[in-house]
Design a protein around this motif. Structure first.
Motif, PDB file in Angstrom:
ATOM      1  N   GLY A  62      35.553  43.841  34.255  1.00 52.26           N
ATOM      2  CA  GLY A  62      35.847  44.797  35.302  1.00 52.26           C
ATOM      3  C   GLY A  62      37.192  45.441  35.120  1.00 52.26           C
ATOM      4  N   ARG A  63      37.441  46.464  35.949  1.00 46.90           N
ATOM      5  CA  ARG A  63      38.782  47.003  35.955  1.00 46.90           C
ATOM      6  C   ARG A  63      39.091  47.574  37.337  1.00 46.90           C
ATOM      7  N   GLN A 104      44.378  47.161  36.766  1.00 46.28           N
ATOM      8  CA  GLN A 104      44.965  46.524  35.579  1.00 46.28           C
ATOM      9  C   GLN A 104      45.111  47.503  34.413  1.00 46.28           C
ATOM     10  N   ASP A 115      44.208  40.316  40.490  1.00 47.35           N
ATOM     11  CA  ASP A 115      43.735  39.167  41.267  1.00 47.35           C
ATOM     12  C   ASP A 115      42.277  39.289  41.673  1.00 47.35           C
ATOM     13  N   LYS A 160      38.868  41.326  43.772  1.00 44.11           N
ATOM     14  CA  LYS A 160      38.472  41.928  45.044  1.00 44.11           C
ATOM     15  C   LYS A 160      37.341  41.151  45.671  1.00 44.11           C
ATOM     16  N   PHE A 189      33.995  41.752  48.226  1.00 43.54           N
ATOM     17  CA  PHE A 189      33.100  42.747  48.834  1.00 43.54           C
ATOM     18  C   PHE A 189      32.166  42.030  49.802  1.00 43.54           C
TER      19      PHE A 189
HETATM   20  N1  LIG Z   1      35.681  50.084  43.178  1.00 47.11           N
HETATM   21  C1  LIG Z   1      35.237  49.018  42.564  1.00 47.11           C
HETATM   22  N2  LIG Z   1      33.909  48.886  42.367  1.00 47.11           N
HETATM   23  C2  LIG Z   1      33.418  47.804  41.752  1.00 47.11           C
HETATM   24  N3  LIG Z   1      34.181  46.804  41.278  1.00 47.11           N
HETATM   25  C3  LIG Z   1      35.518  46.885  41.438  1.00 47.11           C
HETATM   26  C4  LIG Z   1      36.090  47.991  42.084  1.00 47.11           C
HETATM   27  N4  LIG Z   1      37.415  47.803  42.085  1.00 47.11           N
HETATM   28  C5  LIG Z   1      37.658  46.625  41.491  1.00 47.11           C
HETATM   29  N5  LIG Z   1      36.511  46.063  41.096  1.00 47.11           N
HETATM   30  C6  LIG Z   1      36.362  44.784  40.426  1.00 47.11           C
HETATM   31  O1  LIG Z   1      37.339  43.910  40.885  1.00 47.11           O
HETATM   32  C7  LIG Z   1      38.103  43.399  39.793  1.00 47.11           C
HETATM   33  C8  LIG Z   1      39.493  43.173  40.195  1.00 47.11           C
HETATM   34  O2  LIG Z   1      40.121  44.405  40.373  1.00 47.11           O
HETATM   35  P1  LIG Z   1      41.643  44.637  39.913  1.00 47.11           P
HETATM   36  O3  LIG Z   1      41.980  46.031  39.674  1.00 47.11           O
HETATM   37  O4  LIG Z   1      41.930  43.794  38.730  1.00 47.11           O
HETATM   38  O5  LIG Z   1      42.399  44.252  41.179  1.00 47.11           O
HETATM   39  P2  LIG Z   1      43.295  45.288  41.894  1.00 47.11           P
HETATM   40  O6  LIG Z   1      42.485  46.536  42.202  1.00 47.11           O
HETATM   41  O7  LIG Z   1      43.721  44.550  43.085  1.00 47.11           O
HETATM   42  O8  LIG Z   1      44.353  45.537  40.848  1.00 47.11           O
HETATM   43  C9  LIG Z   1      37.936  44.418  38.696  1.00 47.11           C
HETATM   44  O9  LIG Z   1      38.115  43.842  37.413  1.00 47.11           O
HETATM   45  C10 LIG Z   1      36.526  44.880  38.933  1.00 47.11           C
HETATM   46  O10 LIG Z   1      35.606  43.944  38.333  1.00 47.11           O
END
Ligand SMILES: Nc1ncnc2c1ncn2[C@@H]1O[C@H](COP(=O)(O)OP(=O)(O)O)[C@@H](O)[C@H]1O
Ligand SMILES: Nc1ncnc2c1ncn2[C@@H]1O[C@H](COP(=O)(O)OP(=O)(O)O)[C@@H](O)[C@H]1O
Ligand SMILES: Nc1ncnc2c1ncn2[C@@H]1O[C@H](COP(=O)(O)OP(=O)(O)O)[C@@H](O)[C@H]1O
Lengths: 112, 452, 452, 452, 112, 112
Positions: free
Chosen positions: A35-36, A39, A88, A90, A92
């Protein structure tokens, strides 16, 4: 009933399981995802070719629970999985209509 | 049970120490050692040893992911158990001075009397220890081959008993018959590196065991496919490599016969791969890697008894023959007959070994190796008859003795795991391990469970 | 920094060229070469070289998926660095003419004076180059073994420095003491293939380093389990295979002693596997593959110093002893003492090497090898004492010298990666690579990122 | 088509039988066999054979998961096809009595006249069969190397044709030129173990083929990264190991030159690994495993022509040179020129082989090997010129002949798979197999599909 | 429309696919997960270290269907996947708002 | 908020990521799945045994977004992932009740 979906750091999985045990939340489904969010990219090199990795390994934990348990569980997940840094993860929360335990055919609350 | 085990251990240790200490090896006639031959057979022994881990990967790739470790464990267990059994008594049963043309006596018990000098009876240019080691490697791989027939369902404790009994009661006598001065060797049967001794004996015993313990659960419903083909390729490569030691080393000298054996071994492996792939390509339209490596192994099996006796061109023909025969067998005949020889131990080693032993009776030629004999093609009727006898005797003895062993073991411990253990997989249920930690949770970190 | 590196490189090139060109090898006494012995030692050298990649897989399977490449990189780095160090100065420090019984002089700097003819001082039937190559392989595997103790947390640049300093300041002298004409050899210590030189020295140095740099993150909380058991099995198989070259080759001739060494090596590996598995089976009820291969390696370690001096039955006893001892050590003692020897470099090589070195002082017998000595069991009190001295000296010197080296390096560069690098995994953070592309996205196609 | 195939098969069988049976090998002069040399070359042959599966893993790790089996299949196909081709006619074309300095005659067709005794013409201390086998292994690995250039897109049937034609029309003649009594050998070109014959010929032919069939789909958009780095490491380890047989065995005797070849081989591999990693570390800041193994292979390639002729220190310099050159080539030059040499068959073998062949003309020294020649550094202008001619001739002939072969094949069958097959992956589309069953559904049980 | 999510024993996957074929339910998405409900822990051993495995491999099958097909499909899944023992798995039912077939741009019912 | 779930060809993943970058949609979760819709079976052979493969590897991309972004994103996914052939995949849209960023405890819109 609700489904809580937490995308967390892989390294936090054990602690999360322990925490859920303490809450007597046993049922859960877990799988690897990439995921992202916010980061930043990482660079890799293969025979001199630079490759930019923009997806990070995470673990997704799904927990289906009664409406009134949601807050408690979400609260606990946050406590356990927060380091305060980007990455860290998320949480849902989704609506869910029914649950059935296959072995006994129990439905709804009883099936949790 | 612990008490019993401890007493047994103490007794065994005592025995070993008495034998080991009171009977120092006798420095005997002191025949001179040929360094070239010795170098050759030592290295060949190492190469043959490597075949068993090769087999672990060849077989291990073919099973389902949940059983890969159980196969590897069986192969390693054979390496460990047979190595010790051989030193204690296997060698003397196989190669001790002949008793009634059927078995060796106990002169070499605990390798008493074996020394750093050559034995006048076997391979008189290399140290006796080296001959012992080389022959040991054959005993190991033979017992390991069997496990392919009953993979994915045998209880490990039963397997341990099986290996010890089988190698003592089946392998050791048959090795004696052919190579240790026994009746088949006297009769003039040609088995250069073990077509009957190794491949037929293991293939037939595997088949009997597979029939005895029954099919894998779900076998009739589903096609069970390999879980890791590159492992199977790796295993085949190590087998091919080690087989050079197996066949060329069986000349027991670094000479022209070893060179011939080397070349025909490679040739027949190659032709076997080609003919198997050709057969399947014609049959279902795809040339597969699994076919290529299976054909190569079938070719290696077939050339084993013939290696020092046939020309390279005969090896081409033998390879062309054995591929389609084995392919037909494992893809059609097995299905028809309905037994579950999981990884085709019989289909490749039994069938291929039979093809090879008989082909030796056809293609062997004294023009190639004056020390051999002439096969059918060169007017040698006798040899072919003897080969038939050798094959027949091995089939019958291996089948009956294996059956007996299985009966005995099944009175001590169930041969087969429970249905639940089989469903969960032998790796976890028997060995308490998973092969691939990284498939489970935690991509980056596998931190399973809380320490107990 | 680039400038500095370039200057260094130019200087080194210049040095090499001057030495290499102005000093052609001197064609010396021209002792005749024995082709059998030469064939043997060349092939044994290749087999020993293969042990280091074997170790890369043995260790690589045990770490977590995110660190497997870092282990493999360390093994390959050792192969590369020690190979060059040996040619430049390692060989002459170890085997150059003796200086004060503690080190070799610089006569063979850059292999000056080494030629295609045998050296009159070592292995006088094989070319001097072959002796150099064979001994080099021992230097490589020894340095590589250490890395198991501090796996998954050391900075790569620190590791490079460590290897260069350690092999020069620890391995080279100890090798000289025992095999190069130094004081331990003069004292009569028996170390056929490196129980003290290879296994104790690496095990102890590993332990010291593990203590020095501390535990892996999360080690106290979680049990860290192997990520790929078949790799560990593959590694163990390559180690077992290569160990034949290691131990039998240490006879430096294809003779009866080599044959003996071969056979007892195999026997002790087998008995070690059996006894380790027996111990764990009794202990927790499951015979594991990891136990079998660990026991085999422990048996191989134990027999190493004894290989040319003991009978096969003694090898059985030694194997039966070493398995449970090492098992106890890695499963209980380590836990109690609380240090993090990640992959049990000390638990297997240090402990097993100690068992082996002392057992050599018990089981060695001139009835088996007239060129050896008699151990305790055969009335030889002296030998056991000398073995104790050799073990003690190696422990002390390896520990102190390693500590010094670590202190020095830590003043130049941090020994340990940052916590974040450790959590992400060394493969990505230090080497910019992932081991298994296919676990990531794109089942069929792994197209990662936009080209830069 | 089936009928045609059957007829062909029958005809071939008949041919083989006639040749095989009517022409028993002639027991010739009966030169005595040296057991040490024979042991050595037999084992070296086995080691060289193992290089091709090594390559299958070296290459197999680099491709995408969907194509790993296609690479392994190509390597196995080469082993099978070239082995048979060599016995039937490859050997006689390469090493049969010279015809016009360009090719061997057909005296040894079907190995007619080859026997268990040494040939007076080649390697007169080892059985002729052993010489045949050793040389065969070189033919195999050379053809296999090419496949890296056009990985992930060639149709398998076209590949089969390609291998047969290429080995007959390109490899066999070039081997004859250099080693079989042909014009390059007569000219005095030094190619100890195959810098031009093996590496330049395969690298150049690979490049030509890659250009001819075009880039992989998506190549321009995405960086395609290795799917399984440990396999690449395993492959590199097996290559390094086998290369000892390749280079040391090329002395064709277990002597001092073999020892020298062994040592410089190891040294140059090590120095190549170091220099490649140093280059990339300076360039992008990370020392990679892929870099280390690539550099080691580049070092092995470079030392191949020089192995018996240069000192260990010269090998250090050659290794230091070849790493950065190849690194620059595959990371920058290739990108600039824009062709798709998938796994750098040209970038490593072509470029590295060229560096090695020319370096031989610089560093060769009669002080090291009196049977060699002096390179530039030692005042030998002639040698360098000859090396240039050998390199040039190999480039030109390999390129033109390969082009011709590709033209001919493309008139029979498309060289390249369809776009859809390429997207799905060659494993499934060409071979009907998946490499890793366990990645699909059913963690514990892979039960795919209903039996048909 | 609804999404039916069944977490089942891996060994039941083939039978489930066959059963769905019979119901002419072809579209589905499947992946490996690890999960736990009432199933008990298993022990593993690594060099004498005992490890407790508390997550079990399961397969998750997702089937999106029309509201009126839910009962029939759920019924069938239960029949096929039930052995009556703990570990048979669970079925979850979620609301879903829309489905689009990418190749044709059809939406909703037509896209199933 | 909605969750968009797109099951696509693995080969389209890179393009999709690029397209989402252009829309400034960065957060997403991705994993490998096996699936089937209208795609036909493939045959495989193992030592002469024919095996019919009826599940195809796909990648599932999950994107959680505000209600008003759904159309744009779905539109873009379709553009990028459509080849017009069977097997292009599907897009599913679900309701979602809440999102929490673990590192900051932000909820809802802010957490995206
Ligand atoms: N809008 C989104 N839709 C689906 N999955 C998401 C979304 N935003 C974040 N994620 C998932 O949550 C994980 C953690 O998000 P991350 O960016 O690392 O935390 P933050 O947004 O707090 O920096 C991501 O690696 C991704 O798998
Ligand atoms: N509350 C839950 N939330 C999410 N997934 C669950 C939940 N309960 C069970 N599961 C999933 O269903 C699977 C089957 O549950 P299991 O405990 O084995 O069945 P049962 O609860 O009937 O014993 C589990 O492995 C887990 O993946
Ligand atoms: N009804 C459904 N329920 C769940 N997943 C589905 C459904 N239909 C299709 N899918 C998923 O979408 C993927 C793409 O479907 P596919 O059949 O290949 O496209 P199309 O239906 O347009 O031919 C499938 O592989 C499967 O993973």
């Amino acid at each position: 009933m609700k489904k809580i979906e937490a995308v967390i750091r892989p390294t936090k999985l054990e602690e999360l399981k322990t925490a859920m045990n303490e809450l007597e939340v046993r049922g859960m489904t877990i799988y690897n995802v990439m995921g992202r969010g916010l980061q930043k990219d990482i660079k890799q090199y293969y025979r001199g070719q630079e490759v930019s990795v923009d997806l990070f390994p995470k673990v997704k934990v799904e927990i289906v629970c009664m409406d009134n348990a949601v807050d408690m569980i979400v609260q606990r997940i946050q406590e356990v999985c927060r380091t305060g840094n980007i990455g860290d993860g998320k949480i849902f929360i989704y609506p869910i209509e029914n649950v059935i335990r296959i072995s006994t055919q129990e439905q709804g609350e009883k099936a949790l | 049970m612990k008490a019993k085990t401890s007493i047994g251990m103490v007794l065994m240790l005592a025995f070993i120490m008495v034998v080991g200490i009171t009977m120092p090896a006798l420095a005997a006639e002191e025949l001179p050692v040929d360094t070239g031959n010795t170098a050759f057979i030592i290295v060949c022994s190492a190469m043959v040893l490597l075949m068993t881990p090769g087999l672990a990967f060849f077989y291990g790739g073919m099973v389902r992911k949940k059983n890969v470790l159980s196969i590897m464990m069986q192969c390693f267990a054979v390496m460990a158990l047979v190595s010790v059994q051989w030193v204690l008594m296997g060698y003397t049963l196989s190669f001790g001075p002949d008793v009634g043309s059927v078995i060796g006596n106990l002169n070499f018990l605990g390798l008493h009397g074996v020394s750093i000098f050559p034995s006048p009876d076997y391979a008189s240019t290399i140290p006796h220890y080296v001959f012992v080691a080389f022959q040991l490697m054959f005993a190991i791989i033979t017992a390991a081959l069997i496990s392919g027939a009953f993979a994915e369902r045998m209880r490990f404790s039963a397997f341990v008993l099986f290996v010890l009994l089988w190698t003592t009661l089946v392998y050791d006598p048959i090795a004696h018959w052919v190579w240790g001065g026994g009746w088949l060797g006297q009769l003039g049967a040609l088995d250069f590196a073990g077509g009957t001794v190794v491949h037929i004996s293991s293939g037939v015993s595997g088949l009997v065991t597979a029939l005895f313990i029954g099919k894998r659960l779900g076998k009739d419903r589903d096609t069970i496919v390999p879980h890791h083909m590159p492992f199977t390729v790796l295993g085949a490569a190590l087998l091919w490599f080690g087989w050079f030691g197996f066949n060329a080393g069986s000349a027991l000298a670094a000479d022209g016969i070893a060179g011939l054996a080397f070349l025909v071994t490679n040739t027949c492996a190659a032709a076997g791969a080609i003919s198997w792939v050709a057969a399947e390509w014609l049959h279902h339209g795809k040339p597969t890697v699994f076919g290529a490596v299976s054909g190569a192994v079938a070719g290696l099996v077939a050339i084993t008894p013939a290696a020092g006796f046939v020309s390279p061109l005969s090896a081409v023909i033998m390879g062309i023959m054995v591929g389609p025969v084995c392919y037909l067998f494992v893809s059609k005949v097995k299905e028809k007959l309905g037994y579950d020889d999981s990884l085709d131990a019989f289909g490749i080693h039994g069938v291929g070994g039979t093809v090879g032993a008989l082909a030796t009776g056809i293609f062997a030629s004294t023009a190639v190796n004056p020390g051999g004999a002439d096969g059918l093609l060169f007017g040698g009727l006798h040899l072919f008859g003897v080969q038939l006898v050798a094959v027949g005797a091995t089939y019958i003895y291996a089948a009956l003795a294996t059956l007996l062993i299985l009966k005995v073991i099944s009175m001590i411990v169930p041969l087969r795991v429970s249905d639940e253990e089989e469903e969960v997989g032998l790796d976890t249920s028997l060995h308490g391990e998973d092969a691939y930690g990284y498939d489970d949770m935690g991509v980056n970190d596998r931190l399973v469970g809380i320490q107990s």
